[in-house]
Design a protein around this motif. Structure first.
Motif, PDB file in Angstrom:
ATOM      1  N   ALA A 125       2.755  -3.628  -3.749  1.00  0.00           N
ATOM      2  CA  ALA A 125       1.625  -4.027  -2.907  1.00  0.00           C
ATOM      3  C   ALA A 125       0.726  -2.833  -2.602  1.00  0.00           C
ATOM      4  O   ALA A 125      -0.013  -2.837  -1.618  1.00  0.00           O
ATOM      5  CB  ALA A 125       2.142  -4.653  -1.613  1.00  0.00           C
ATOM      6  N   ARG A 149       8.812  -4.081  -1.275  1.00  0.00           N
ATOM      7  CA  ARG A 149       9.830  -3.499  -0.408  1.00  0.00           C
ATOM      8  C   ARG A 149       9.415  -3.629   1.063  1.00  0.00           C
ATOM      9  O   ARG A 149      10.206  -3.985   1.913  1.00  0.00           O
ATOM     10  CB  ARG A 149       9.982  -2.020  -0.813  1.00  0.00           C
ATOM     11  CG  ARG A 149      11.032  -1.248  -0.126  1.00  0.00           C
ATOM     12  CD  ARG A 149      11.124   0.147  -0.706  1.00  0.00           C
ATOM     13  NE  ARG A 149       9.873   0.905  -0.612  1.00  0.00           N
ATOM     14  CZ  ARG A 149       9.703   2.140  -1.039  1.00  0.00           C
ATOM     15  NH1 ARG A 149      10.712   2.772  -1.621  1.00  0.00           N
ATOM     16  NH2 ARG A 149       8.543   2.757  -0.908  1.00  0.00           N
ATOM     17  N   THR A 150       8.152  -3.309   1.356  1.00  0.00           N
ATOM     18  CA  THR A 150       7.654  -3.379   2.740  1.00  0.00           C
ATOM     19  C   THR A 150       6.890  -4.695   2.915  1.00  0.00           C
ATOM     20  O   THR A 150       5.805  -4.879   2.347  1.00  0.00           O
ATOM     21  CB  THR A 150       6.720  -2.184   3.039  1.00  0.00           C
ATOM     22  OG1 THR A 150       7.433  -0.980   2.712  1.00  0.00           O
ATOM     23  CG2 THR A 150       6.282  -2.155   4.484  1.00  0.00           C
ATOM     24  N   THR A 183       4.937  -0.976  -9.270  1.00  0.00           N
ATOM     25  CA  THR A 183       5.516   0.131  -8.491  1.00  0.00           C
ATOM     26  C   THR A 183       5.740   1.299  -9.463  1.00  0.00           C
ATOM     27  O   THR A 183       5.660   1.114 -10.674  1.00  0.00           O
ATOM     28  CB  THR A 183       6.870  -0.254  -7.842  1.00  0.00           C
ATOM     29  OG1 THR A 183       7.901  -0.144  -8.839  1.00  0.00           O
ATOM     30  CG2 THR A 183       6.866  -1.660  -7.275  1.00  0.00           C
ATOM     31  N   PRO A 184       6.075   2.486  -8.944  1.00  0.00           N
ATOM     32  CA  PRO A 184       6.340   3.610  -9.865  1.00  0.00           C
ATOM     33  C   PRO A 184       7.726   3.539 -10.516  1.00  0.00           C
ATOM     34  O   PRO A 184       8.065   4.429 -11.301  1.00  0.00           O
ATOM     35  CB  PRO A 184       6.254   4.841  -8.956  1.00  0.00           C
ATOM     36  CG  PRO A 184       5.705   4.366  -7.654  1.00  0.00           C
ATOM     37  CD  PRO A 184       6.028   2.923  -7.549  1.00  0.00           C
ATOM     38  N   LEU A 185       8.526   2.511 -10.234  1.00  0.00           N
ATOM     39  CA  LEU A 185       9.874   2.438 -10.820  1.00  0.00           C
ATOM     40  C   LEU A 185       9.782   2.419 -12.344  1.00  0.00           C
ATOM     41  O   LEU A 185       8.993   1.671 -12.915  1.00  0.00           O
ATOM     42  CB  LEU A 185      10.611   1.192 -10.322  1.00  0.00           C
ATOM     43  CG  LEU A 185      11.039   1.225  -8.852  1.00  0.00           C
ATOM     44  CD1 LEU A 185      11.685  -0.097  -8.458  1.00  0.00           C
ATOM     45  CD2 LEU A 185      12.002   2.373  -8.593  1.00  0.00           C
ATOM     46  N   MET A 187       8.924   5.045 -14.106  1.00  0.00           N
ATOM     47  CA  MET A 187       8.004   6.091 -14.569  1.00  0.00           C
ATOM     48  C   MET A 187       8.761   7.392 -14.845  1.00  0.00           C
ATOM     49  O   MET A 187       9.643   7.776 -14.074  1.00  0.00           O
ATOM     50  CB  MET A 187       6.946   6.332 -13.492  1.00  0.00           C
ATOM     51  CG  MET A 187       5.870   7.299 -13.897  1.00  0.00           C
ATOM     52  SD  MET A 187       4.450   7.154 -12.796  1.00  0.00           S
ATOM     53  CE  MET A 187       5.069   7.879 -11.305  1.00  0.00           C
TER      54      MET A 187
END
Ligand code: NAP
Length: 272
Positions: A125, A149-150, A183-185, A187
Motif C-alpha cells: 500500500a 501489513r499495516t 512490496t520490496p519482498l 528484491m
C-alpha cells in the motif's frame, strides 16, 4: 537536458532508458542522475526551473515533496498526492504520475491483460501500490483488493479505487484474475541477501491468473518463480519502469516514443 532525482540514485536505469529514446529519436538531449538527499526535492525543482531543465523523473524518496513543489499537476498526480515526472515549460513546472499508466502498458504488452471487468489483488500500500490501485480502478477493474501489513495504510490505498476498492487478506488471492506484488519482498539489494520471503501463499496461485511483481531486480523474483511453477502468467517489474520512462520522454519531447529502443537498452544491462 533531463534527469532523475532520488536517493539512492547511482544504479538508476532511468538515464540509460531516456538516452536510448533520445538516440532513437535523433535528439541531441541527455539524461543524467542527480543524487538529491531526502527533504531536498523542492530545492532541486527550484534548480530545475533556474537551469531550464526540460524534465525530471522523480523517484524515492521525493515523490510526495515534489507534488508540493510544482506549479500544476495532472488529475492522477492530485489523486495520488505524488509526482514521478516533472515537465518544465516556459518557466512553469507541471507534475504528473506515470507509474500507473506505465504499469498498465507493461501488463498489456507482457500478458495482453486488460483490467476491465477483472478482480485484482494488490499486495502493498506504498507509493507504487497506490499508483497501481488507482490505475486498475480507472481501467474498469470490478474489484481492487488491497492486502498490506499495516491495515490503516491499506484502507487509505483502497479508498483510491472508490467503490471497487476494499481491504482484504491472503484469502483473496486464489479468487483474483490479477495479483500484483508491490512490496520490496524478493528484491536483491545488491548485497547478495535477496529475501526469499513470499508476500502471498504460493499455494493460492494457479493457472489462469496473471501475477505481476513490481520488483525488477532480480528479473525473476521468488514470487514469479512460484507463480510460474503453478502455471500462472508472469509479468516482471522491468516493464513498468520502461513504460513509465517512455511516457516521461513523451511528455518532455512531445514526440511519440520508441519504446522498443528503450526495452533494448533495459535488457542490455543487468538491473540493480
Ligand atoms: P513504499 O512506499 O516504501 O511501500 C512499501 C510497501 O511494502 C508498504 O506497503 C509496506 O508495508 C510493504 N512492505 C515493506 N516491507 C515489507 C515486509 N517485510 N513485509 C510485508 N510488507 C512489507 O515503497 P514503494 O515505492 O511503493 O515500492 C515498493 C516496491 O515496488 C519496491 O520494491 C520498489 O522497488 C518497487 N517499484 C517498482 C517500480 C517499477 O517501475 N517496476 C516503480 C516503483 C516501485 P507497510 O505499509 O506495512 O509498511
Amino acid at each position: 537536458m533531463v534527469g532523475v532525482i532520488g536517493d539512492p540514485i547511482a544504479h538508476s536505469l532511468s538515464p540509460l532508458l531516456h538516452n536510448a529514446a533520445f538516440d532513437a529519436l535523433g535528439l541531441d538531449w541527455v539524461s543524467v542522475a542527480f543524487p538529491v538527499p531526502a527533504g531536498a526535492a523542492d530545492a532541486a525543482l527550484i534548480g530545475m526551473r533556474a537551469l531550464g531543465i526540460a524534465g525530471l523523473s522523480v523517484t524515492m524518496p521525493h515523490k510526495e515533496q515534489a507534488f508540493g513543489a510544482v506549479d500544476d499537476t495532472t488529475e492522477v498526480a492530485r489523486r495520488l498526492q505524488a509526482v514521478n515526472c516533472v515537465t518544465g515549460r516556459d518557466g512553469m513546472l507541471r507534475g504528473d504520475s506515470t507509474d500507473g499508466a506505465g504499469f498498465l502498458a507493461a501488463l498489456a504488452r507482457a500478458a495482453g491483460f486488460d483490467p476491465a471487468g477483472k478482480r485484482c489483488v494488490v499486495v502493498g500500500a506504498g507509493g507504487a501500490a497506490r499508483a497501481v490501485i488507482l490505475a486498475l480502478a480507472e481501467a474498469g477493474a470490478v474489484e481492487v483488493v488491497v492486502v498490506n501489513r499495516t491495515v490503516a495504510r491499506a484502507e487509505r490505498a483502497a479508498a483510491l479505487a472508490g467503490t471497487v476498492g476494499r481491504v482484504g487478506s491472503g484469502e483473496d488471492v486464489a479468487g483474483a484474475d490479477l495479483v500484483v506484488q508491490a512490496t520490496p519482498l524478493g528484491m536483491d539489494r545488491g548485497d547478495g541477501a535477496a529475501s526469499d520471503a513470499l508476500p502471498v501463499d504460493p499455494g493460492a496461485l494457479h493457472a489462469g491468473q496473471v501475477v505481476a511483481d513490481l520488483v525488477y531486480h532480480p528479473a525473476e523474483t521468488p514470487l514469479l518463480r512460484a507463480a510460474q511453477e503453478r502455471g500462472a502468467r508472469c509479468v516482471g517489474g522491468l516493464g513498468m519502469l520502461v513504460h513509465q520512462a517512455a511516457l516521461a520522454v513523451q511528455r518532455w519531447t512531445g514526440r511519440s516514443v520508441p519504446v522498443e529502443a528503450m526495452w533494448a537498452a533495459a535488457r542490455s544491462r543487468p538491473t540493480q
